[in-house]
Scaffold this motif. Structure first.
Motif, PDB file in Angstrom:
ATOM      1  N   ALA A   1       0.768  -1.239   0.037  1.00 43.96           N
ATOM      2  CA  ALA A   1      -0.029  -0.082   0.156  1.00 43.96           C
ATOM      3  C   ALA A   1       0.905   1.253  -0.009  1.00 43.96           C
ATOM      4  CB  ALA A   1      -1.023  -0.010   1.249  1.00 43.96           C
ATOM      5  N   ALA A   2       2.029   1.336   0.769  1.00 47.15           N
ATOM      6  CA  ALA A   2       2.770   2.411   0.716  1.00 47.15           C
ATOM      7  C   ALA A   2       3.281   2.777  -0.472  1.00 47.15           C
ATOM      8  CB  ALA A   2       3.762   2.239   1.718  1.00 47.15           C
ATOM      9  N   VAL A   3       3.922   1.705  -1.188  1.00 43.06           N
ATOM     10  CA  VAL A   3       4.556   1.873  -2.625  1.00 43.06           C
ATOM     11  C   VAL A   3       3.361   2.141  -3.697  1.00 43.06           C
ATOM     12  CG1 VAL A   3       5.517   0.571  -4.560  1.00 43.06           C
ATOM     13  CG2 VAL A   3       6.338   0.156  -2.183  1.00 43.06           C
ATOM     14  N   VAL A   4       2.308   1.673  -3.511  1.00 43.79           N
ATOM     15  CA  VAL A   4       1.278   1.988  -4.492  1.00 43.79           C
ATOM     16  C   VAL A   4       0.917   3.360  -4.336  1.00 43.79           C
ATOM     17  CG1 VAL A   4      -0.968   1.342  -5.333  1.00 43.79           C
ATOM     18  CG2 VAL A   4       0.503  -0.485  -5.183  1.00 43.79           C
ATOM     19  N   LEU A   5       0.581   3.759  -3.280  1.00 46.74           N
ATOM     20  CA  LEU A   5       0.089   5.194  -2.782  1.00 46.74           C
ATOM     21  C   LEU A   5       1.168   6.002  -3.151  1.00 46.74           C
ATOM     22  CD1 LEU A   5      -1.914   4.383   0.303  1.00 46.74           C
ATOM     23  CD2 LEU A   5      -2.707   4.964  -1.829  1.00 46.74           C
ATOM     24  N   SER A   6       2.253   5.838  -3.127  1.00 49.14           N
ATOM     25  CA  SER A   6       3.454   6.542  -3.301  1.00 49.14           C
ATOM     26  C   SER A   6       3.512   6.862  -4.777  1.00 49.14           C
ATOM     27  CB  SER A   6       4.672   6.030  -2.634  1.00 49.14           C
ATOM     28  OG  SER A   6       4.805   5.989  -1.416  1.00 49.14           O
TER      29      SER A   6
ATOM     30  N   ALA B   1      -1.055  15.493  -1.587  1.00 51.06           N
ATOM     31  CA  ALA B   1      -0.714  15.602   0.166  1.00 51.06           C
ATOM     32  C   ALA B   1      -1.507  14.802   0.905  1.00 51.06           C
ATOM     33  CB  ALA B   1      -0.892  17.172   0.309  1.00 51.06           C
ATOM     34  N   LEU B   2      -2.827  14.537   0.605  1.00 49.67           N
ATOM     35  CA  LEU B   2      -3.648  13.549   1.184  1.00 49.67           C
ATOM     36  C   LEU B   2      -2.849  12.263   1.210  1.00 49.67           C
ATOM     37  CD1 LEU B   2      -7.200  14.861   0.609  1.00 49.67           C
ATOM     38  CD2 LEU B   2      -5.957  14.943   2.784  1.00 49.67           C
ATOM     39  N   ASP B   3      -2.529  11.734   0.328  1.00 53.91           N
ATOM     40  CA  ASP B   3      -2.005  10.404   0.034  1.00 53.91           C
ATOM     41  C   ASP B   3      -0.617  10.411   0.707  1.00 53.91           C
ATOM     42  OD1 ASP B   3      -4.013   9.296  -1.489  1.00 53.91           O
ATOM     43  OD2 ASP B   3      -3.142   9.896  -3.442  1.00 53.91           O
TER      44      ASP B   3
ATOM     45  N   ILE C   1      -1.575   9.695   4.191  1.00 54.71           N
ATOM     46  CA  ILE C   1      -2.028   8.168   4.195  1.00 54.71           C
ATOM     47  C   ILE C   1      -0.965   7.176   4.357  1.00 54.71           C
ATOM     48  CG2 ILE C   1      -3.411   6.401   2.988  1.00 54.71           C
ATOM     49  CD1 ILE C   1      -5.494   8.813   2.401  1.00 54.71           C
ATOM     50  N   VAL C   2       0.102   7.533   3.303  1.00 53.80           N
ATOM     51  CA  VAL C   2       1.338   6.693   3.217  1.00 53.80           C
ATOM     52  C   VAL C   2       2.037   6.718   4.774  1.00 53.80           C
ATOM     53  CG1 VAL C   2       3.507   6.436   2.409  1.00 53.80           C
ATOM     54  CG2 VAL C   2       1.688   6.755   0.907  1.00 53.80           C
ATOM     55  N   VAL C   3       1.888   7.992   5.229  1.00 57.39           N
ATOM     56  CA  VAL C   3       2.699   7.915   6.603  1.00 57.39           C
ATOM     57  C   VAL C   3       2.011   7.233   7.885  1.00 57.39           C
ATOM     58  CG1 VAL C   3       3.064   9.648   8.672  1.00 57.39           C
ATOM     59  CG2 VAL C   3       3.765  10.195   6.137  1.00 57.39           C
ATOM     60  N   LEU C   4       0.447   7.469   7.592  1.00 56.28           N
ATOM     61  CA  LEU C   4      -0.417   6.703   8.700  1.00 56.28           C
ATOM     62  C   LEU C   4      -0.080   5.130   8.410  1.00 56.28           C
ATOM     63  CD1 LEU C   4      -3.498   8.768   8.734  1.00 56.28           C
ATOM     64  CD2 LEU C   4      -1.677   8.460  10.270  1.00 56.28           C
ATOM     65  N   VAL C   5      -0.187   4.853   7.158  1.00 54.25           N
ATOM     66  CA  VAL C   5       0.159   3.164   6.846  1.00 54.25           C
ATOM     67  C   VAL C   5       1.414   2.581   7.275  1.00 54.25           C
ATOM     68  CG1 VAL C   5       0.428   1.635   4.830  1.00 54.25           C
ATOM     69  CG2 VAL C   5      -1.392   3.001   4.700  1.00 54.25           C
ATOM     70  N   LEU C   6       2.502   3.424   7.133  1.00 52.41           N
ATOM     71  CA  LEU C   6       3.706   3.091   7.619  1.00 52.41           C
ATOM     72  C   LEU C   6       3.988   3.108   9.191  1.00 52.41           C
ATOM     73  CD1 LEU C   6       6.156   4.828   5.164  1.00 52.41           C
ATOM     74  CD2 LEU C   6       5.349   2.320   5.359  1.00 52.41           C
ATOM     75  N   ARG C   7       3.258   4.077   9.892  1.00 54.83           N
ATOM     76  CA  ARG C   7       3.087   3.945  11.223  1.00 54.83           C
ATOM     77  C   ARG C   7       2.471   2.804  11.836  1.00 54.83           C
ATOM     78  NH1 ARG C   7       2.417  10.020  13.847  1.00 54.83           N
ATOM     79  NH2 ARG C   7       2.667   8.390  15.853  1.00 54.83           N
ATOM     80  N   GLU C   8       1.262   2.608  11.229  1.00 50.73           N
ATOM     81  CA  GLU C   8       0.278   1.330  11.798  1.00 50.73           C
ATOM     82  C   GLU C   8       0.867  -0.014  11.583  1.00 50.73           C
ATOM     83  OE1 GLU C   8      -3.472  -0.362  13.185  1.00 50.73           O
ATOM     84  OE2 GLU C   8      -2.429   1.590  13.310  1.00 50.73           O
ATOM     85  N   TYR C   9       1.825  -0.071  10.270  1.00 51.25           N
ATOM     86  CA  TYR C   9       2.568  -1.202   9.945  1.00 51.25           C
ATOM     87  C   TYR C   9       3.576  -1.441  11.140  1.00 51.25           C
ATOM     88  CZ  TYR C   9       5.717  -4.308   7.364  1.00 51.25           C
ATOM     89  OH  TYR C   9       6.416  -5.470   6.799  1.00 51.25           O
TER      90      TYR C   9
END
Length: 154
Positions: free
Chosen positions: A103-108, A131-133, A136-144
């Protein structure tokens, strides 16, 4: 508000975005090209944009014509993006660990594309979505990272 709650809201919004893109792509797939150009023509001829020979009216008709030419791309783009986003949201909601880096790679990649398109189209909305994406990438990585810590501690 906790990071996890913010993460849940962000992926819900991304899921809604994906669903709307998928629906939009499917609608474009079935709407005849003549309906799109006919709508633009009706708006112009009814003076809804001012003078039917004016700049705004010409731009609308030109945009409708270009859209019809690029319709296949728009349909494929919307359907593919919608399906990818819905798949990622489904996996993230179920805490599938392998989905987080994907998800982080795709959203990036979406961010890079949105910035590229914004530069070429001078869109004001695309940098906002990029910017929203990024958020979301930051949130995905933090959750991971948090899930990995929780699994190691368990």
């Amino acid at each position: 508000m906790s990071t996890e709650k913010l993460f849940r809201i962000a992926i819900a919004l991304k899921g809604l975005d994906g669903a709307l893109q998928l629906i939009g792509g499917l609608v474009l797939m079935v709407v005849p090209a003549s309906a799109i150009t006919g709508f633009a023509h009706a708006v112009v001829t009814r003076d809804l944009l001012g003078d039917p020979e004016g700049t705004l009216a010409r731009h609308l008709e030109l945009a409708a014509g270009h859209f019809v030419e690029g319709r296949t791309f728009a349909v494929v783009y919307l359907v593919a993006h919608g399906l990818i986003k819905l798949g990622l949201v489904w996996a993230l909601a179920r805490k599938v660990m392998r989905a987080y880096p994907v998800a982080a790679v795709v959203l990036s990649a979406f961010v890079v594309y949105e910035i590229f398109r914004a530069i070429h189209t001078h869109s004001l909305a695309l940098p906002f979505f990029a910017a929203l994406d990024v958020v979301i990438v930051v949130l995905v990585l933090r959750e991971y990272r948090q899930l990995k810590r929780d699994r190691v501690a368990a």
